[in-house]
Write an enzyme that holds these catalytic residues in place. Structure first.
Site, PDB file in Angstrom:
ATOM      1  N   GLU A 431       0.834  -1.197   0.000  1.00  0.00           N
ATOM      2  CA  GLU A 431       0.000   0.000   0.000  1.00  0.00           C
ATOM      3  C   GLU A 431       0.871   1.251   0.000  1.00  0.00           C
ATOM      4  O   GLU A 431       1.675   1.458   0.895  1.00  0.00           O
ATOM      5  CB  GLU A 431      -0.896  -0.018   1.253  1.00  0.00           C
ATOM      6  CG  GLU A 431      -1.635   1.276   1.497  1.00  0.00           C
ATOM      7  CD  GLU A 431      -2.378   1.277   2.854  1.00  0.00           C
ATOM      8  OE1 GLU A 431      -2.265   0.279   3.591  1.00  0.00           O
ATOM      9  OE2 GLU A 431      -3.053   2.264   3.143  1.00  0.00           O
ATOM     10  N   ASP A 517      -1.034  -0.974   5.660  1.00  0.00           N
ATOM     11  CA  ASP A 517      -0.919  -0.339   6.972  1.00  0.00           C
ATOM     12  C   ASP A 517      -1.855  -0.993   7.969  1.00  0.00           C
ATOM     13  O   ASP A 517      -2.883  -1.539   7.598  1.00  0.00           O
ATOM     14  CB  ASP A 517      -1.285   1.155   6.871  1.00  0.00           C
ATOM     15  CG  ASP A 517      -0.224   1.938   6.128  1.00  0.00           C
ATOM     16  OD1 ASP A 517       0.895   1.420   5.992  1.00  0.00           O
ATOM     17  OD2 ASP A 517      -0.529   3.068   5.680  1.00  0.00           O
ATOM     18  N   ASP A 519      -4.056   0.207   9.758  1.00  0.00           N
ATOM     19  CA  ASP A 519      -5.144   1.112  10.130  1.00  0.00           C
ATOM     20  C   ASP A 519      -6.390   0.795   9.302  1.00  0.00           C
ATOM     21  O   ASP A 519      -6.411  -0.173   8.547  1.00  0.00           O
ATOM     22  CB  ASP A 519      -4.708   2.575   9.944  1.00  0.00           C
ATOM     23  CG  ASP A 519      -4.313   2.867   8.503  1.00  0.00           C
ATOM     24  OD1 ASP A 519      -4.539   1.993   7.630  1.00  0.00           O
ATOM     25  OD2 ASP A 519      -3.777   3.953   8.244  1.00  0.00           O
ATOM     26  N   ASP A 521      -7.800   2.315   6.717  1.00  0.00           N
ATOM     27  CA  ASP A 521      -7.588   2.336   5.270  1.00  0.00           C
ATOM     28  C   ASP A 521      -6.866   1.087   4.804  1.00  0.00           C
ATOM     29  O   ASP A 521      -7.202   0.498   3.786  1.00  0.00           O
ATOM     30  CB  ASP A 521      -6.752   3.561   4.869  1.00  0.00           C
ATOM     31  CG  ASP A 521      -7.609   4.814   4.793  1.00  0.00           C
ATOM     32  OD1 ASP A 521      -8.851   4.662   4.844  1.00  0.00           O
ATOM     33  OD2 ASP A 521      -7.037   5.916   4.698  1.00  0.00           O
TER      34      ASP A 521
END
Ligand code: 0RA
Length: 657
Positions: A431, A517, A519, A521
């Site tokens: 990503e 990541d 998180d 997203d």
């Protein structure tokens, strides 16, 4: 000399007899000693009761996770026989419980399972339980016997009066064998629900009594059988026709049960079962179904002249076109199933293909004759699918030309590895450009390739194939992998190979590792990638090639000392230790929000180095779970998605990563 050493080695070989062997090598019998293997114990016991139901003697099964963490499986069948077994000179019940594979001696000659991990026998459960108690109601009495770690702990005792018949098995999994003995109610309930759909006469109750005051109970009973199952799988998608099409017939001792319906979406969602086992890898029964569907629909459309050919457009409908928006469940019962494939979930019996083909073809023809308006709608939808396929072909051609213009067939953003041996190579889907940069610097370029993904990955659950193909990130992934895409696990006889289907033998990497990541997203992108791979390259997932990288969540530092933690427990553990080791120096904690916060060296040593990293392997245990999961997650039903997001932790568990 040679003879002597032979004798020596022969002496050394100890033959492990019976249940001792099961305790020595549990994984050989139940797959693994983790969560999956643990839950397999319940399946094994339940399967015996389902067999009793298939034989026509049992209508109810109840599974209870008891307050003490033992599990009970109770049925209202005939009860396991308790009379003395002639050869073993022990009660039949005791033989079934303590002798490996003894269950087969009671073979009812019906649809028992002999492949995969199923059907290893209840004695295996006994061997892997700290204790197990069997209670049999039979011949007017209640019979009772206890075992510990597979050996008999009490004599068979008869007591009381029993007005009914049945079997109740209660077992407590052995902590010495399993890494975890914590039950996951959802895993158990999901399988029981599936079994209830597959066996419509059966009522299955799931109970969780572990939390006092918070007991859970669900009753699974679906009088509509597979037809109800299709409605469940479809969720709130819009049906193309209300009535579910069903076909049921038994030929040559093989009952074939099929239900299908079209929705206005673009995905194919076919589940297939053999003797109640989800054949994730498909097999002959599935091929038979597909070829019947294509043939029946094409025959119907040409007979009724439903396709208009103009000068500019010639339409020929392929199997793929008739599977767009299709939800189907196929369940067959085969007396002696042969299971093949990577995970032993592919039916090999040749006779099943023609049989299913014949029955489904006939059944569909009959339905279409009686429901011409539905037939017309299905053909119209297939025509749209064929048009979009033609558009996709153009898009594909465009990709090919574009990559030729760029001087090679690989995407420009890809940092390929130097080895050309796919067996050795891995591809990281990363990503963001910045993390992509660190990964490129940090990797071992001999066998690790990096493909940074920039924009949003398109949602494969909501886009038609031509739209998907025009997405840059999707294009790059397809070209990097080099194995094409689409198709759904094989081509039927008589179906033309368009060169557009996914071909796993052309894969340029042995591992595809998703690195995003930690998180929201990141997990969204990961889900989008998995959705695409699951829908358009399912063999990549069933073949066990897809992994999820696990970057650390924390760095703990004290002076020059530093260590990484991958979850909160580990963080606390390391911090405690640092504080103990040096009471005066400050312990610093850094939380990583993204891969970009790590430099190349850190990313390599924590997440990419094969000697240190830990990867989660993505697999699909149950097809129904996976497809409802992706549908809820990526489809347009907001309520389902909200529900999913609130139970997000389950996702990883379900994928059994
Ligand atoms: C073989 C013969 C008979 C019962 C069973 C098996 C049986 C096994 C299990 C395992 C779980 N529940 C079960 N219920 C029944 C009895 C044959 C007879 O009564 O004639």
């Amino acid at each position: 000399m040679a003879k002597k050493s032979k004798e020596y080695s022969a002496e050394k070989i100890t033959i492990l007899k019976g249940l001792e062997a099961v305790r020595k090598r549990p994984a050989m019998y139940i797959g693994d000693v983790g969560k999956r293997g643990l839950h397999h114990l319940v399946n094994e016991v339940v399967d015996n009761s389902v067999d009793e139901a298939l034989a026509g003697h049992c209508t109810k099964i109840k599974v209870n996770i008891n307050a003490d963490n033992s599990v009970s499986v109770e049925d209202n069948g005939r009860g396991i026989p308790v009379d003395v077994h002639k050869e073993e000179k022990k009660p039949a019940l005791e033989v079934v419980m303590t002798v490996l594979h003894a269950g087969g001696k009671f073979d009812k000659g019906s649809y028992k399972v002999s492949g995969g991990l199923h059907g290893v026998g209840v004695s295996v459960v006994n061997a892997l339980s700290e204790w197990l108690e069997a209670e049999v109601r039979r011949e007017g009495k209640v019979h009772h016997q206890r075992y510990e770690r597979g050996t008999t702990a009490s004599k068979l005792k008869a007591s009381g009066k029993a007005k009914t018949t049945g079997t109740k098995i209660t077992f407590y999994p052995d902590n010495e064998i399993f890494n975890t003995i914590v039950w996951d109610y959802a895993i158990i309930a999901e399988r029981l629900r599936e079994l209830a759909y597959l066996n419509k006469e059966l009522e299955i109750t799931a109970v969780d009594s572990r939390e006092e005051g918070e007991e859970k109970e669900e009753i699974f009973r679906y009088k509509g059988g597979l037809s109800d199952y299709v409605k469940f799988l479809d969720g709130s998608t819009n049906a193309l026709h209300n009535k579910v099409i069903t076909v049921y017939k038994e030929n040559e001792e093989i009952p074939v049960d099929v239900a299908l319906r079209y929705n206005d979406g673009f995905n194919e969602n076919i589940l297939s079962f053999v003797n109640n086992i989800n054949t994730i890898e498909g097999g002959t029964h599935l091929s038979g179904f597909r070829s019947a569907l294509t043939r029946a629909m094409n025959t119907y459309s040409s007979k009724n002249k439903l396709i208009k050919t103009t000068k500019n457009e010639k339409i020929s409908l392929s199997g793929e076109d008739f599977r767009e928006g299709l939800t189907a469940v196929i369940s067959v019962k085969v007396p002696e199933p042969q299971f093949e494939g990577q995970t032993k979930t592919k039916l090999g019996n040749g006779e099943a293909k023609g049989l299913v083909d014949g029955i489904v073809y006939e059944g569909l023809q009959e339905f279409l004759e009686q429901n011409p308006s539905v037939g017309k709608r299905i053909v119209e939808k297939a025509v749209l699918a064929a048009r979009s396929r033609a558009a996709a072909r153009k898009a594909r051609e465009l990709i090919r030309r574009k990559s030729a213009l760029e001087g090679g067939s690989l995407p420009g953003k890809l940092a390929d590895c130097s080895s050309k041996d796919p067996e050795m190579c891995e591809l990281f889907l990363v990503e963001g450009d910045s993390a992509g940069g660190s990964a490129k610097q940090g990797r071992d370029r001999r066998f690790q390739a990096i493909l940074p993904l920039r924009g949003k990955v398109i949602n494969a659950e909501k886009a038609r194939i031509d739209k998907l193909l025009s997405n840059n990130e999707i294009q790059s992934i397809i070209t990097a992998l080099g194995a094409g895409f689409g198709g759904n696990g094989g081509i039927e006889e008589g179906e033309k190979l368009t060169g557009a289907e996914f071909d796993i033998t052309k894969l340029r990497y042995n591992k595809v590792i998703i690195m995003t990541d930690a998180d929201v997203d990141g997990s969204h992108i990961r889900t989008l990638l998995l959705t695409f791979l699951y829908r358009k390259m399912p063999e990549l997932i069933t073949g066990g090639k897809v992994y999820i990288a696990q970057p650390p969540f924390y760095k703990i530092k004290q002076g020059k000392k530093e260590q990484y933690a991958f979850d909160d427990n580990e963080r606390d553990f390391i911090m405690e230790r640092f504080k103990k080791e040096n009471k005066t120096q400050k312990v610093e904690l850094q939380r990583y929000k993204g891969l970009g916060e790590m430099n190349a060296e850190q990313l390599w040593s924590t997440t990419m180095d094969p000697n240190k990293r830990s990867l989660l392997k993505v697999s699909v245990e149950s097809g129904s779970e996976a497809s409802t999961l992706f549908r809820d997650l990526m489809g347009s039903d907001v309520e389902a998605r909200r529900h999913f997001i609130t139970s997000h932790a389950k996702f990883v568990v379900n994928l059994d990563v």
